[in-house]
Design an enzyme around this catalytic site. Structure first.
Site, short mmCIF file in Angstrom:
data_model
loop_
_atom_site.label_atom_id
_atom_site.label_comp_id
_atom_site.label_asym_id
_atom_site.label_seq_id
_atom_site.Cartn_x
_atom_site.Cartn_y
_atom_site.Cartn_z
N HIS A 258 0.84 -1.20 0.00
CA HIS A 258 0.00 0.00 0.00
C HIS A 258 0.88 1.25 0.00
O HIS A 258 0.58 2.24 0.68
CB HIS A 258 -0.92 0.02 1.22
CG HIS A 258 -2.05 -0.98 1.16
ND1 HIS A 258 -3.23 -0.72 0.50
CD2 HIS A 258 -2.16 -2.24 1.67
CE1 HIS A 258 -4.02 -1.78 0.61
NE2 HIS A 258 -3.40 -2.72 1.30
N ASP A 321 -0.73 -5.32 5.70
CA ASP A 321 -1.56 -6.32 5.03
C ASP A 321 -1.49 -6.16 3.52
O ASP A 321 -0.96 -5.19 2.99
CB ASP A 321 -3.01 -6.20 5.50
CG ASP A 321 -3.65 -4.90 5.03
OD1 ASP A 321 -2.95 -3.86 5.05
OD2 ASP A 321 -4.82 -4.90 4.64
N GLU A 322 -2.02 -7.15 2.82
CA GLU A 322 -2.27 -7.11 1.38
C GLU A 322 -1.03 -6.78 0.55
O GLU A 322 -1.10 -6.08 -0.46
CB GLU A 322 -3.41 -6.14 1.06
CG GLU A 322 -4.74 -6.58 1.64
CD GLU A 322 -5.89 -5.65 1.29
OE1 GLU A 322 -7.02 -6.15 1.16
OE2 GLU A 322 -5.66 -4.44 1.15
N ASN A 323 0.11 -7.25 0.98
CA ASN A 323 1.30 -7.16 0.15
C ASN A 323 1.29 -8.36 -0.80
O ASN A 323 1.46 -9.50 -0.36
CB ASN A 323 2.54 -7.18 1.04
CG ASN A 323 3.83 -7.29 0.24
OD1 ASN A 323 3.85 -7.04 -0.96
ND2 ASN A 323 4.90 -7.68 0.92
#
Length: 680
Positions: A258, A321-323
């Site tokens: 992000h 998160d969400e890497n």
């Protein structure tokens, strides 16, 4: 001479029991949210008059200002001209005062004592607490107690002993995807304080914008924000504003993924060569910090040191998160580093990164908070994990010794129902967790992700549903009566507007903009019964970009609208009634006739305003559903069953109406379907 009346023992017992039941029922009549831990209603009332004032036993600034806000709030509610505009330190009044007694002043921190005692009698009000923050919570309750019997404004005589169930009761506001000005943040802080929430989680960085000034690394905000960012002075002002209301500010600087907005100005820190530009689409993107680059940690040390001067709270959120790992997988240098250091997966590499970041923050006396990942990082047990994938992950992290927060089920951006959020208890009554594990569950946070909100609409997406979440995190788990919650929420919803929220007034304002007329009743009759589509489904037919306007019906429509819920209650009562209730019949038919008769006027508006053209199919669905509903009601009144032809036709109408159009759903469909089933 007075005569003493006697009664049988059993009658006396029944009287005592009925009196206890009356007291219990009466306590729910007060429009308080959250419901206090313990409350007793006694006879009498404290009548407000011009001499009303608040006396405090300390000159602590936060409490003085909170008392001043309460005086102003009550004055606006009642229209009374109070002689004393400000609180006083000297109790000279014989009556009509609030006396606040606090034991000591304390710094705002996680787990601070927020308990209070609030006692109202006919002449005075006593508030006692361990510190100013407990007294601030008591004043929030006092604001909600203002009532009138038509003769005067008063407080009912009550005795309240209150304390929160969970120590972390938060609201996340994402300002990266859509920037929110200072006044938006402040009015939401006021509303948070009104319902006793105590953590403002400020999501300041993401792919779409870097929203905070950094004087040490100026390209962060100069190149990564489109000019929309908070200055140091604004940050300090908001932190002070929140602290005065008993709200801790936890910043979030999202790492290592992000990260696009970080890398626009500093592409050399990325895992793949730039250049980078601010992201305009929604989704999960590739740009990621390079955890093998020592300059990344030097950069973060400079950044965090500057930020520590702005955010005093011990707890900082680093995202995590969400890497998706795509840049790491494609970078040969990073792959060589992983082999050399025996890091077998991207999870382990991110764990390495987190440990390095944790060491930097520890030097600044900061403790990391992060989103749950599938493999828990090897960090100190001080680390706090925010569970967003489900309650199971909440329990797993707590069982592993980490403190944890629940956000799954509190994603208010998904426009789910108030009932769904209210039933989402971090520790439900049937939990089999040990007391030790339960103690690590700190509470939860409502999350306002900002793909589809701007300054005009964000309040309507947060409130009033977040007030129900606030109650779930403050009140005892036994407080769970849905009907009573909605009754109280309606009253509190109006009060919240007095704190500056725009969730009610912008509703009709945005309709006026569309119809270019002061009279919006025709459009409102339609919008009152549609619900925005579940957010993750809002990707057709548009491919959204961050700069698109948020002015359509889907943006105006309220999550979990009140009218369909009340209409459904009427239908449920009719269906479950042992005999035909003519009052219910008339009430249901009144709604159905109104929707039917509104159709032609609505179509005229649609044809006059191109922005409304997309709702035309749904307007027809509403018209057809109204006709089917009226036909079903006629059968119910005549005590007849439908024939197969009518049933097939009506079911077809329902099937079409169930399909969303213009990214909204027609919420009365389920109620019409119940009427059809009634006459099958």
């Amino acid at each position: 001479m007075k005569t003493r009346l006697c009664m049988p023992k059993t009658a006396l017992i029944l009287l005592i029991l009925s009196s206890a039941l009356f007291a219990q029922q009466s306590s729910t009549e007060l429009n308080l949210m959250p419901i206090p831990k313990s409350i007793k209603i006694t006879t009498g009332k404290f009548v407000l008059d011009k001499n009303f004032t608040i006396v405090i036993n300390t000159k602590e600034v936060k409490l003085f200002r909170a008392a001043e806000r309460t005086i102003n709030f009550i004055a606006k509610q009642t229209g009374l001209f109070f002689v004393n505009q400000f609180p006083t330190f000297d109790k000279k009044q014989n009556s009509n005062y609030v006396e606040i007694t606090v034991k000591a002043d304390e710094e705002l921190s996680l787990g601070i004592d927020e308990s209070y005692e609030l006692n109202v009698n006919e002449h005075s009000i006593q508030i006692k607490s361990a510190n100013s923050y407990g007294a601030i919570r008591a004043l929030s309750t006092l604001n909600q107690l203002v009532t009138t019997d038509g003769k005067d404004y008063n407080f009912p005589c009550v005795s309240i002993s209150d304390s929160p169930r969970f120590v972390w009761r938060g609201l996340l506001i994402d300002v990266s995807r859509h920037f929110e000005p200072v006044d938006v943040i402040k009015r939401n802080l006021d509303a948070m304080a009104a319902v006793k929430m105590n953590v403002f989680h400020w999501h300041l960085t993401d792919d779409h914008g870097f929203r905070i000034e950094c004087k040490s690394l100026p390209k962060l905000h100069e190149l990564g924000s489109d000019g929309d960012y908070y200055t140091h002075e604004q940050i300090l002002d908001i932190v002070r504003y929140a602290t005065e209301r008993g709200i801790r500010v936890v910043p979030e600087f999202d790492l290592p993924g992000h990260a696009t907005s970080w890398l626009v100005g500093y592409p050399e820190l990325a895992s793949a060569p730039g250049p980078y530009s601010i992201e305009r689409n929604w989704g999960i993107f590739n740009p990621t910090f390079d955890p093998t680059n020592e300059k990344v940690y030097e950069f973060l040390e400079i950044f965090f040191k500057e930020m520590s001067l702005l955010f005093p709270d011990k707890y900082w959120h680093i995202g995590g998160d969400e890497n998706n790992g795509k840049q790491w997988d494609s970078n040969s240098k990073i792959q060589d580093f992983m082999k050399k250091n025996n890091l077998k997966s991207n999870h382990e590499l991110q764990n390495y990164f987190n440990i390095r970041v944790d060491k930097i923050l520890s030097k600044l006396n900061k403790t990391m908070v992060g989103w749950y990942t599938d493999e828990m990082p090897d960090l100190s047990k001080g680390y706090i994990v925010q569970a967003w994938k489900g309650r199971t992950s909440l329990y797993e992290t707590a069982q592993k010794g980490y403190r944890s927060l629940l956000s799954h089920g509190f994603y208010i951006d998904l426009v789910q129902s108030t009932e769904y959020h209210y039933q989402n208890d971090p520790i439900p009554p049937d939990s089999i967790l040990t007391d030790e594990v339960k103690s690590r569950i700190l509470g939860g946070e409502a999350t306002m992700w900002a793909e589809f909100v701007g300054p005009e609409t964000i309040d309507s997406r947060i409130w009033p549903r977040t007030a129900a979440i606030a109650e779930r995190l403050w009140s005892p788990s036994s407080v769970n009566n849905m009907e009573n919650m909605f009754k109280r929420l309606d009253a509190v919803n109006l009060q919240l507007e007095n704190y500056g929220l725009t969730h009610l007034k912008n509703y009709e304002m945005m309709m006026r903009r569309i119809v270019k007329n002061y009279n919006v009743e025709v459009l409102k009759t339609f919008v009152d019964i549609v619900n925005p589509l579940y957010t993750y489904s809002r990707d057709h037919p548009h491919v959204f970009k961050s700069f698109y306007p948020l002015t359509r019906i889907v943006d105006i429509a309220q999550p979990d609208p009140k009218v369909p819920r009340e209409f459904d209650l009427l239908v449920e009562k009719l269906i479950n009634s042992p005999k035909l209730d003519n009052d219910l019949v008339n009430e249901i038919e009144k709604w159905l006739v109104m929707w039917k008769n509104n159709h032609q006027k609505l179509i005229w508006l649609v044809n006059s305003n191109p922005i409304l053209k997309e709702i035309e199919p749904l307007a027809l669905d509403l018209y057809n559903c109204s006709l089917v509903g009226l036909e079903a009601m006629q059968l119910i009144k005549e005590n007849k069953r439908s024939d197969e032809i009518w049933l097939t036709k009506s079911s077809g109408v329902i099937d079409i109406a169930k399909k969303s159009k213009a990214e909204v759903e027609l919420t009365i469909v389920k109620s019409i379907e119940k009427l059809i089933r009634k006459v099958q």
